[in-house]
Write a protein that holds these residues in place. Structure first.
Motif, PDB file in Angstrom:
ATOM      1  N   PRO A   1       3.662   8.982  -4.077  1.00 40.95           N
ATOM      2  CA  PRO A   1       4.007   9.641  -5.342  1.00 40.95           C
ATOM      3  C   PRO A   1       3.418   8.933  -6.558  1.00 40.95           C
ATOM      4  CG  PRO A   1       5.899   8.481  -4.440  1.00 40.95           C
ATOM      5  CD  PRO A   1       4.845   8.449  -3.384  1.00 40.95           C
ATOM      6  N   ARG A   2       3.163   7.639  -6.450  1.00 39.59           N
ATOM      7  CA  ARG A   2       2.506   6.865  -7.506  1.00 39.59           C
ATOM      8  C   ARG A   2       1.449   5.983  -6.851  1.00 39.59           C
ATOM      9  NH1 ARG A   2       6.644   6.509 -11.573  1.00 39.59           N
ATOM     10  NH2 ARG A   2       7.510   8.616 -11.659  1.00 39.59           N
ATOM     11  N   PRO A   3       0.291   5.798  -7.440  1.00 41.45           N
ATOM     12  CA  PRO A   3      -0.795   5.084  -6.763  1.00 41.45           C
ATOM     13  C   PRO A   3      -0.723   3.569  -6.845  1.00 41.45           C
ATOM     14  CG  PRO A   3      -1.554   5.915  -8.880  1.00 41.45           C
ATOM     15  CD  PRO A   3      -0.156   6.435  -8.700  1.00 41.45           C
ATOM     16  N   ASP A   4       0.033   3.045  -7.823  1.00 42.41           N
ATOM     17  CA  ASP A   4       0.069   1.594  -8.035  1.00 42.41           C
ATOM     18  C   ASP A   4       1.452   1.055  -7.719  1.00 42.41           C
ATOM     19  OD1 ASP A   4       1.486   1.118 -11.094  1.00 42.41           O
ATOM     20  OD2 ASP A   4       0.777   3.124 -10.556  1.00 42.41           O
ATOM     21  N   ALA A   5       1.505  -0.262  -7.474  1.00 37.15           N
ATOM     22  CA  ALA A   5       2.745  -0.886  -7.020  1.00 37.15           C
ATOM     23  C   ALA A   5       3.869  -0.771  -8.045  1.00 37.15           C
ATOM     24  CB  ALA A   5       2.495  -2.354  -6.672  1.00 37.15           C
ATOM     25  N   GLU A   6       3.575  -1.039  -9.313  1.00 40.31           N
ATOM     26  CA  GLU A   6       4.632  -0.989 -10.326  1.00 40.31           C
ATOM     27  C   GLU A   6       5.130   0.428 -10.537  1.00 40.31           C
ATOM     28  OE1 GLU A   6       6.486  -3.390 -11.697  1.00 40.31           O
ATOM     29  OE2 GLU A   6       5.398  -4.536 -10.182  1.00 40.31           O
TER      30      GLU A   6
ATOM     31  N   PHE B   1      10.689   4.617  -6.779  1.00 37.60           N
ATOM     32  CA  PHE B   1      11.756   4.405  -5.802  1.00 37.60           C
ATOM     33  C   PHE B   1      13.113   4.320  -6.492  1.00 37.60           C
ATOM     34  CE2 PHE B   1       8.493   3.123  -2.693  1.00 37.60           C
ATOM     35  CZ  PHE B   1       9.014   3.697  -1.546  1.00 37.60           C
ATOM     36  N   GLN B   2      13.190   3.562  -7.566  1.00 39.57           N
ATOM     37  CA  GLN B   2      14.476   3.388  -8.242  1.00 39.57           C
ATOM     38  C   GLN B   2      14.901   4.665  -8.955  1.00 39.57           C
ATOM     39  OE1 GLN B   2      14.409  -0.280 -10.561  1.00 39.57           O
ATOM     40  NE2 GLN B   2      13.252  -1.291  -8.934  1.00 39.57           N
ATOM     41  N   GLU B   3      13.950   5.359  -9.566  1.00 43.37           N
ATOM     42  CA  GLU B   3      14.285   6.625 -10.229  1.00 43.37           C
ATOM     43  C   GLU B   3      14.802   7.639  -9.206  1.00 43.37           C
ATOM     44  OE1 GLU B   3      10.611   7.715 -11.981  1.00 43.37           O
ATOM     45  OE2 GLU B   3      10.664   6.110 -13.504  1.00 43.37           O
ATOM     46  N   SER B   4      14.165   7.686  -8.053  1.00 49.21           N
ATOM     47  CA  SER B   4      14.576   8.639  -7.018  1.00 49.21           C
ATOM     48  C   SER B   4      15.967   8.305  -6.496  1.00 49.21           C
ATOM     49  CB  SER B   4      13.562   8.624  -5.869  1.00 49.21           C
ATOM     50  OG  SER B   4      12.283   9.039  -6.313  1.00 49.21           O
ATOM     51  N   ALA B   5      16.226   7.015  -6.307  1.00 50.91           N
ATOM     52  CA  ALA B   5      17.538   6.613  -5.803  1.00 50.91           C
ATOM     53  C   ALA B   5      18.634   6.858  -6.831  1.00 50.91           C
ATOM     54  CB  ALA B   5      17.503   5.137  -5.409  1.00 50.91           C
ATOM     55  N   ASP B   6      18.257   6.815  -8.117  1.00 52.71           N
ATOM     56  CA  ASP B   6      19.241   7.031  -9.190  1.00 52.71           C
ATOM     57  C   ASP B   6      19.380   8.502  -9.576  1.00 52.71           C
ATOM     58  OD1 ASP B   6      19.882   4.350  -9.488  1.00 52.71           O
ATOM     59  OD2 ASP B   6      18.338   3.987 -11.006  1.00 52.71           O
ATOM     60  N   SER B   7      18.592   9.366  -8.965  1.00 52.22           N
ATOM     61  CA  SER B   7      18.488  10.746  -9.428  1.00 52.22           C
ATOM     62  C   SER B   7      19.719  11.593  -9.153  1.00 52.22           C
ATOM     63  CB  SER B   7      17.278  11.429  -8.772  1.00 52.22           C
ATOM     64  OG  SER B   7      17.505  11.606  -7.378  1.00 52.22           O
ATOM     65  N   GLY B   8      20.519  11.190  -8.188  1.00 48.79           N
ATOM     66  CA  GLY B   8      21.652  12.013  -7.788  1.00 48.79           C
ATOM     67  C   GLY B   8      21.273  13.104  -6.818  1.00 48.79           C
TER      68      GLY B   8
ATOM     69  N   GLU C   1       3.923  -3.446  -3.292  1.00 49.91           N
ATOM     70  CA  GLU C   1       2.529  -3.849  -3.100  1.00 49.91           C
ATOM     71  C   GLU C   1       2.108  -3.684  -1.643  1.00 49.91           C
ATOM     72  OE1 GLU C   1       4.360  -6.043  -6.519  1.00 49.91           O
ATOM     73  OE2 GLU C   1       4.921  -5.679  -4.427  1.00 49.91           O
ATOM     74  N   THR C   2       3.037  -3.995  -0.734  1.00 48.18           N
ATOM     75  CA  THR C   2       2.738  -3.866   0.685  1.00 48.18           C
ATOM     76  C   THR C   2       2.588  -2.405   1.086  1.00 48.18           C
ATOM     77  OG1 THR C   2       3.845  -5.943   1.220  1.00 48.18           O
ATOM     78  CG2 THR C   2       3.658  -4.323   2.996  1.00 48.18           C
ATOM     79  N   ILE C   3       3.452  -1.552   0.554  1.00 45.23           N
ATOM     80  CA  ILE C   3       3.347  -0.118   0.858  1.00 45.23           C
ATOM     81  C   ILE C   3       1.991   0.410   0.418  1.00 45.23           C
ATOM     82  CG2 ILE C   3       4.298   2.170   0.417  1.00 45.23           C
ATOM     83  CD1 ILE C   3       7.020   0.803  -0.068  1.00 45.23           C
ATOM     84  N   VAL C   4       1.588   0.091  -0.813  1.00 45.92           N
ATOM     85  CA  VAL C   4       0.306   0.569  -1.336  1.00 45.92           C
ATOM     86  C   VAL C   4      -0.841   0.062  -0.471  1.00 45.92           C
ATOM     87  CG1 VAL C   4      -1.308   0.415  -3.268  1.00 45.92           C
ATOM     88  CG2 VAL C   4       1.127   0.813  -3.700  1.00 45.92           C
ATOM     89  N   GLU C   5      -0.827  -1.215  -0.129  1.00 48.53           N
ATOM     90  CA  GLU C   5      -1.920  -1.787   0.653  1.00 48.53           C
ATOM     91  C   GLU C   5      -1.999  -1.189   2.046  1.00 48.53           C
ATOM     92  OE1 GLU C   5      -3.210  -6.156   2.404  1.00 48.53           O
ATOM     93  OE2 GLU C   5      -2.164  -6.042   0.470  1.00 48.53           O
ATOM     94  N   LEU C   6      -0.852  -1.031   2.714  1.00 51.64           N
ATOM     95  CA  LEU C   6      -0.862  -0.493   4.071  1.00 51.64           C
ATOM     96  C   LEU C   6      -1.247   0.984   4.087  1.00 51.64           C
ATOM     97  CD1 LEU C   6       2.274  -2.235   5.639  1.00 51.64           C
ATOM     98  CD2 LEU C   6      -0.132  -2.778   6.018  1.00 51.64           C
ATOM     99  N   VAL C   7      -0.824   1.726   3.076  1.00 49.85           N
ATOM    100  CA  VAL C   7      -1.213   3.136   3.000  1.00 49.85           C
ATOM    101  C   VAL C   7      -2.707   3.259   2.736  1.00 49.85           C
ATOM    102  CG1 VAL C   7      -0.968   5.243   1.638  1.00 49.85           C
ATOM    103  CG2 VAL C   7       1.057   4.015   2.377  1.00 49.85           C
TER     104      VAL C   7
END
Length: 386
Positions: free
Chosen positions: A41-46, A52-59, A25-31
């Motif tokens: 990459p996505r406009p909303d917090a959820e 973020f989690q998908e990218s970290a799990d992507s390998g 939520e903070t990232i979205v608001e500050l951006v």
């Protein structure tokens, strides 16, 4: 352990990256305030949290590293840094953390004209604001900073001097991070020698993405007080005549393997024995290690065997946003998948508090005045062996 018990238990966190724990939520608001919302990459917090989690799990290492582009982008002003630091404290306190060392690299926050000193002072101010908010709500937490130098850069000596300059003003110590392969800690030997001359504390990321040579250099050449991750110390441990890696691969379908292994069959090499004998703390981060393929599963993560062998194990989060985790979640995963008990959590918590980079009397005060009474209130008051 029940999740509510895990959350209520007093916990200590030594390895947590400030830029890896932002609220989406903070990232979205500050951006949005910068007018650059289309860069996300996505406009909303959820949606962003999931990305973020998908990218970290992507390998994919490039995709994983891209996640930090978006967190660092909103940490380039004093206001942004102060807010992120304040919210970090509030989030950790809500998770039952009573002491934490939050690390960040000042050199990564200079893109909009801040000086190194202004970065440190903004983060420190945020930590103090967060502590005050928690105290006003009846809670208790103390957060100190670790200043990180990037091992692929050339600012380690300058960051080391910065850590010493602010060590009586909220900075507990120094760290180096970044790719281990090709960037051994000895490249920064002048920084470590300076810190040792100044009686300053430091930890080194070692034994995460690279093996035993990284750990050996961090300890024997650089004099690290603690090892960031250190999970690859198991490369110097054998079970039943097999290397740890071969043994675990053979037992990969047995989630009870490390819980039930006969310790009389375990042999420590010279380096592993030295790490245990000298009580060198290991800042272990199970979920993060799964994402970087340093472990096969939570059940087979080396932390359980190292705990049973009485290494100075501590439990940590690494990057809470990227791993979608918290310290309570890390403990709950170990409880659910590796048989950890409240006694085990108490043991690693006291290990961490003993290993913190604050004065001995302050560590002892938190152990005797907060941690032990907190676990007693939850029904466990036994003495751990460390």
């Amino acid at each position: 352990m029940r999740p509510e018990t895990t959350r209520r238990a007093p916990k200590v966190l030594l390895h947590d990256h400030l830029d890896g724990g932002l609220r989406p939520e903070t990232i979205v608001e500050l951006v949005q305030q910068t007018g650059q919302a289309n860069d996300l990459p996505r406009p909303d917090a959820e949606g962003l949290r999931a990305w973020f989690q998908e990218s970290a799990d992507s390998g994919s290492l490039p995709r994983y590293l891209e996640t930090f582009v978006h967190t660092l982008a909103v940490m380039q002003t004093a206001d942004g840094l102060r807010r992120v630091a304040r919210e970090c404290v509030e989030d950790l306190a809500a998770d039952g953390v009573i002491y934490a060392e939050s690390r960040y690299a000042p050199e990564q926050h200079l893109a909009q004209g801040l000086s190194l000193e202004e970065v440190v002072e903004a983060v420190n101010a945020g930590f103090r604001e967060g502590e005050a908010v928690v105290a006003e709500g009846g809670g208790q937490i103390r957060v100190t900073a670790l200043l990180t130098a990037m091992r692929q850069a050339a600012m380690s000596a300058e960051i080391a001097r910065l850590a010493v300059r602010y060590r009586d003003d909220g900075v507990a110590g120094f760290d180096i991070a970044g790719a281990e392969a090709g960037y051994p800690p000895t490249r920064h030997l002048d920084a470590f020698e300076y810190l040792r001359r100044e009686n300053a504390h430091f930890t080194i990321h070692a034994g995460e993405g690279f093996g035993l040579p990284s750990i050996w250099e961090a300890i024997q050449w650089c004099g690290a007080d603690r090892l960031g991750h250190g999970v690859r110390i198991v490369d110097d441990i054998s079970i039943g005549g097999r290397s740890f890696g071969d043994w675990v691969a053979h037992r990969r379908n047995d989630p009870r393997a490390l819980v039930e292994v006969d310790l009389s069959e375990v042999r420590l090499g010279r380096l592993a024995a030295y790490v245990r004998d000298m009580r060198i703390p290991l800042e272990m981060c199970p979920s993060s290690n799964l994402q970087t393929s340093a472990a096969l599963s939570i059940a087979l993560h080396p932390i359980t065997l190292l705990k049973r062998l009485r290494f100075r194990v501590t439990l940590n989060t690494d990057n809470r946003l990227m791993s979608g985790t918290s310290l309570s979640r890390e403990a709950q995963l170990l409880s659910d998948e590796a048989g950890w008990t409240l006694a085990d959590l108490r043991w690693v918590t006291i290990n961490a508090m003993k290993s913190a980079f604050i004065p001995f009397d302050e560590r002892l005060s938190l152990i005797d005045g907060v941690i032990k009474p907190g676990y007693a209130a939850l029904g466990y008051a036994g003495e751990p062996v460390s």
